[in-house]
Design a protein around this motif. Structure first.
Motif, mmCIF file in Angstrom:
data_model
loop_
_atom_site.group_PDB
_atom_site.id
_atom_site.type_symbol
_atom_site.label_atom_id
_atom_site.label_comp_id
_atom_site.label_asym_id
_atom_site.label_seq_id
_atom_site.Cartn_x
_atom_site.Cartn_y
_atom_site.Cartn_z
ATOM 1 N N PRO A 19 0.786 -1.275 0.156
ATOM 2 C CA PRO A 19 -0.020 0.087 -0.002
ATOM 3 C C PRO A 19 0.730 1.201 -0.348
ATOM 4 O O PRO A 19 2.065 1.291 0.448
ATOM 5 C CB PRO A 19 -0.724 -0.092 1.339
ATOM 6 C CG PRO A 19 0.159 -0.779 2.316
ATOM 7 C CD PRO A 19 0.796 -1.888 1.198
ATOM 8 N N THR A 21 2.451 4.804 1.126
ATOM 9 C CA THR A 21 2.550 5.252 2.597
ATOM 10 C C THR A 21 1.725 6.351 2.968
ATOM 11 O O THR A 21 1.775 7.343 2.223
ATOM 12 C CB THR A 21 4.174 5.702 2.614
ATOM 13 O OG1 THR A 21 4.836 4.414 2.238
ATOM 14 C CG2 THR A 21 4.360 6.183 4.031
ATOM 15 N N PRO A 22 0.599 6.068 3.883
ATOM 16 C CA PRO A 22 -0.230 7.175 4.221
ATOM 17 C C PRO A 22 0.406 8.545 4.738
ATOM 18 O O PRO A 22 1.480 8.187 5.514
ATOM 19 C CB PRO A 22 -1.227 6.414 5.132
ATOM 20 C CG PRO A 22 -0.231 5.315 5.750
ATOM 21 C CD PRO A 22 0.652 4.803 4.857
ATOM 22 N N ARG A 330 -4.507 -2.518 3.290
ATOM 23 C CA ARG A 330 -4.771 -1.046 3.140
ATOM 24 C C ARG A 330 -4.589 -0.672 1.567
ATOM 25 O O ARG A 330 -4.311 -1.660 0.882
ATOM 26 C CB ARG A 330 -3.633 -0.295 3.736
ATOM 27 C CG ARG A 330 -3.428 -0.231 5.031
ATOM 28 C CD ARG A 330 -2.265 0.846 5.477
ATOM 29 N NE ARG A 330 -2.039 0.987 7.143
ATOM 30 C CZ ARG A 330 -2.445 2.297 7.740
ATOM 31 N NH1 ARG A 330 -2.800 3.154 6.882
ATOM 32 N NH2 ARG A 330 -2.288 2.066 9.161
ATOM 33 N N GLY A 335 -3.410 4.137 1.039
ATOM 34 C CA GLY A 335 -3.043 3.821 2.213
ATOM 35 C C GLY A 335 -4.237 3.646 3.340
ATOM 36 O O GLY A 335 -3.746 3.603 4.471
#
Length: 464
Positions: A19, A21-22, A330, A335
């Motif tokens: 996912p 990277t938030p 995610r 994310g």
């Protein structure tokens, strides 16, 4: 050889499906997310005036934050900075009393949160139908609720940082009509109206009064489920809670002082939505329309904040091994924990088509149970883990901490005692469901029917 090739292929697929990277939440978005978790503006405080008169309403919103909101916020600040992971209160109960209580806390809080979530699109459509009458009833009404729920959930899917800055925008716009209302009202204010105990012959409804205060000033712990997504949570969370607390108190008190001081008291009119009528009395229909638009924007903010809390709670429970690992997945683009968002949305959609006057009362009951467990977890963790580093520490010894928790616990017990038999029955059934859910997940884990994280086993020795 074949097994090695399969393993390498699986590894490559996992790398390609990592996912995004938030982005981490910063202070300002977190302040407004907490603001929407708790209040969302003065919408809904009108019933306090109708129940007990201007003086008690003003004193209530002035004093109640110190005896209810502050203890909850202080407990949240200490525990969220000590255990800064997604899941919040689930982590605290899990660390204090073990996986069973962590799971039951998750069930109580998730059910209360997601059913509250269901009410927001319905309320939003109730405001919009004043402008679009066709969605007042029938299939257009149900379709409008479905469409608005899906659209608002998709916004949540696009990322917590986007949701945070959306909350900032919605917060400013929803509070702006009350800033205007207050400025216009100042020349018309008569301070003597603030000390009115209410109209003669109008009986005080103390149950409604305290319930209005209680439910307009709680849920300070909901944002703790996002702690793993916050930039430097050890320093950011206390600042955000303090700032959101100040903003919430001002957002309630200032419009209340302006409205009660500027117009003669007609206590029966002070029901939900009366601020729009006050705006019309003070400045005309244009301001009434602005207040109604602000209410709609506030509801959107409430939905986004509550959905984020529910979704990241599910993620946190998977991180703890309470739920299957599939809930840790995610979005590869944003994310975000899309299984938690999807599950919360589907339940909210199902509940939104029910008559939930009794269900909401049950939600409040479950929330009270969760808060009692949260206060107990706080006190027990102080005793169980006295040496653990606490970046923010409530500056009280054991006797002071007990007093800090007992006072708000009294209000929680009051909410539970005055519940109806229906509420007791439904709450008991939902609690039994939570217990059965824990043991069913335990069975799935022992039989290896589903994949779980091993965190629970690593911590199990603490509770043997």
């Amino acid at each position: 050889m074949m097994q090695q090739a399969t393993s390498q292929l699986t590894h490559l697929l996992e790398q390609n499906q990592q996912p995004a990277t938030p982005k981490k939440l910063h202070l300002l978005p977190l302040v407004f997310l907490i603001f929407f978790e708790v209040a969302g503006g003065p919408y809904g405080e009108e019933q306090a005036v109708g129940a007990a008169g201007p003086l008690f309403a003003i004193l209530g919103f002035l004093i109640f934050p110190f005896i209810w909101s502050m203890p909850e916020a202080l407990v949240t600040a200490e525990l969220a900075t000590t255990f800064p992971g997604n899941g919040g209160y689930v982590i605290w109960a899990h660390r204090a009393f073990g996986p069973f209580w962590g799971s039951l806390m998750g069930s109580w809080k998730f059910l209360s949160g997601v059913i509250n979530l269901a009410s927001y699109p319905v309320l939003c459509i109730d405001y919009l139908k004043l402008v679009i009458p066709v969605i007042s009833s029938g299939f257009p009404h149900y379709f409008a609720v479905f469409l608005s729920t899906c659209v608002l959930s998709f916004v949540n899917y696009t990322g917590l940082a986007i949701v945070g800055y959306t909350a900032v925008t919605l917060g400013v716009l929803s509070l702006l009509p009350f800033v205007i209302l207050t400025i216009v009202a100042i020349p018309k204010i008569e301070p003597s109206r603030w000390i009115s105990l209410g109209q003669k012959g109008v009986k005080k409804d103390w149950r409604l009064f305290f319930n209005t205060l209680f439910w307009n000033l709680n849920f300070w712990d909901n944002a703790s489920t996002l702690a793993g997504e916050v930039e430097h949570p050890q320093s950011t969370f206390p600042k955000a809670l303090f700032s959101a607390g100040l903003l919430t108190c001002l957002a309630y008190l200032i419009p209340l002082l302006a409205a009660t001081g500027a117009i003669p008291l007609n206590q029966e009119n002070w029901v939900d939505g009366y601020f729009a009528d006050v705006a019309e009395i003070i400045s005309g229909k244009w301001l009434k329309f602005f207040v109604e638009i602000g209410a709609c924007l506030s509801i959107i903010g409430l939905y986004e904040a509550q959905l984020s809390s529910c979704a990241y709670q599910i993620l946190g429970m998977a991180n703890l091994g309470i739920l299957p690992q599939v809930f840790e997945v995610r979005s590869t683009h944003f994310g975000t924990p899309w299984p938690g968002i999807l599950l919360s949305t589907l339940i909210a959609l199902a509940v939104s088509y029910l008559n939930f006057s009794n269900i909401i009362s049950c939600v409040n009951f479950l929330y009270s149970l969760g808060m009692l467990l949260e206060f107990a977890s706080f006190l027990w963790l102080r005793r169980k883990l006295p040496e653990i580093e606490r970046p923010f520490r409530v500056p009280l010894g054991p006797p002071g901490l007990i007093v800090l928790c007992i006072v708000p616990s009294g209000f929680l017990v009051y909410v539970m005692v005055v519940a109806t038999k229906t509420v007791y029955l439904v709450s008991a059934l939902l609690t039994v469901f939570g217990v059965l859910w824990y043991f069913s997940m335990k069975l799935c884990k022992s039989r290896m029917w589903l994949a779980f994280k091993n965190v629970e086993e690593k911590l199990a020795d603490e509770f043997d």
